[in-house]
Design a protein around this motif. Structure first.
Motif, PDB file in Angstrom:
ATOM      1  N   SER A  80      -4.311   6.588 -10.206  1.00  0.00           N
ATOM      2  CA  SER A  80      -5.063   5.356  -9.952  1.00  0.00           C
ATOM      3  C   SER A  80      -6.265   5.602  -9.043  1.00  0.00           C
ATOM      4  CB  SER A  80      -4.139   4.322  -9.304  1.00  0.00           C
ATOM      5  OG  SER A  80      -4.860   3.163  -8.969  1.00  0.00           O
ATOM      6  N   SER A  81      -7.366   4.959  -9.369  1.00  0.00           N
ATOM      7  CA  SER A  81      -8.560   5.049  -8.523  1.00  0.00           C
ATOM      8  C   SER A  81      -8.476   4.086  -7.340  1.00  0.00           C
ATOM      9  CB  SER A  81      -9.814   4.764  -9.342  1.00  0.00           C
ATOM     10  OG  SER A  81      -9.751   3.449  -9.868  1.00  0.00           O
ATOM     11  N   ASP A  82      -7.602   3.078  -7.421  1.00  0.00           N
ATOM     12  CA  ASP A  82      -7.381   2.132  -6.323  1.00  0.00           C
ATOM     13  C   ASP A  82      -5.875   1.915  -6.197  1.00  0.00           C
ATOM     14  OD1 ASP A  82      -7.285   0.096  -4.465  1.00  0.00           O
ATOM     15  OD2 ASP A  82      -8.864  -1.096  -5.407  1.00  0.00           O
ATOM     16  N   LEU A  83      -5.232   2.823  -5.489  1.00  0.00           N
ATOM     17  CA  LEU A  83      -3.773   2.821  -5.401  1.00  0.00           C
ATOM     18  C   LEU A  83      -3.229   1.534  -4.786  1.00  0.00           C
ATOM     19  CD1 LEU A  83      -1.087   4.211  -5.857  1.00  0.00           C
ATOM     20  CD2 LEU A  83      -1.440   5.465  -3.714  1.00  0.00           C
ATOM     21  N   ASP A  84      -3.874   1.038  -3.732  1.00  0.00           N
ATOM     22  CA  ASP A  84      -3.377  -0.181  -3.093  1.00  0.00           C
ATOM     23  C   ASP A  84      -3.396  -1.364  -4.057  1.00  0.00           C
ATOM     24  OD1 ASP A  84      -2.978   1.313  -0.829  1.00  0.00           O
ATOM     25  OD2 ASP A  84      -4.697   0.501   0.267  1.00  0.00           O
ATOM     26  N   ARG A  85      -4.454  -1.495  -4.823  1.00  0.00           N
ATOM     27  CA  ARG A  85      -4.526  -2.572  -5.815  1.00  0.00           C
ATOM     28  C   ARG A  85      -3.449  -2.381  -6.885  1.00  0.00           C
ATOM     29  NH1 ARG A  85     -10.124  -3.663  -8.230  1.00  0.00           N
ATOM     30  NH2 ARG A  85     -10.363  -4.735  -6.260  1.00  0.00           N
ATOM     31  N   TYR A  86      -3.254  -1.136  -7.303  1.00  0.00           N
ATOM     32  CA  TYR A  86      -2.215  -0.827  -8.295  1.00  0.00           C
ATOM     33  C   TYR A  86      -0.838  -1.239  -7.767  1.00  0.00           C
ATOM     34  CZ  TYR A  86       0.937   1.846 -11.244  1.00  0.00           C
ATOM     35  OH  TYR A  86       1.964   2.203 -12.078  1.00  0.00           O
TER      36      TYR A  86
ATOM     37  N   CYS B 233       0.849  -1.180   0.000  1.00  0.00           N
ATOM     38  CA  CYS B 233       0.000   0.000   0.000  1.00  0.00           C
ATOM     39  C   CYS B 233       0.888   1.235   0.000  1.00  0.00           C
ATOM     40  CB  CYS B 233      -0.947   0.012   1.196  1.00  0.00           C
ATOM     41  SG  CYS B 233      -0.107   0.132   2.785  1.00  0.00           S
TER      42      CYS B 233
END
Length: 92
Positions: A67-73, A24
């Motif tokens: 990114s709209s979902d940084l942790d997933r990225y 993250c």
């Protein structure tokens, strides 16, 4: 007082390591990566071989900021993060 070349490399490596280990991060960390990479790319003392890696890290940071979902990225880039950390550790 500006950071030395080595301090910049160390900070860059620390942020990448944290992304790799924690899976993250924050937009501000991606922005910091972007600034560090720009500074290192402009430094004539940086080995040309590492500039390719720096360009990849720059692209990673740009995509992370957007990114709209940084942790997933970050999770999806674990392999690249490990490689970059390894490359940066060899540089320092």
């Amino acid at each position: 007082m500006p950071l030395s070349h080595q301090d910049q490399v160390n900070l860059l490596t620390d942020i990448l390591s944290n992304h790799q280990l924690d899976c993250c991060g924050s937009v501000s960390e991606c922005e910091q990566l972007e600034r560090l990479v720009k500074s290192l790319m402009d430094n004539n003392n940086v080995n040309e071989n590492i500039k390719t890696v720096l360009q990849e890290i720059y692209e990673y940071s740009r995509h992370g900021i957007q990114s709209s979902d940084l942790d997933r990225y970050i999770e999806s880039n674990q392999e690249r993060l490990a490689q970059w950390v390894n490359n940066m550790n060899q540089l320092s």
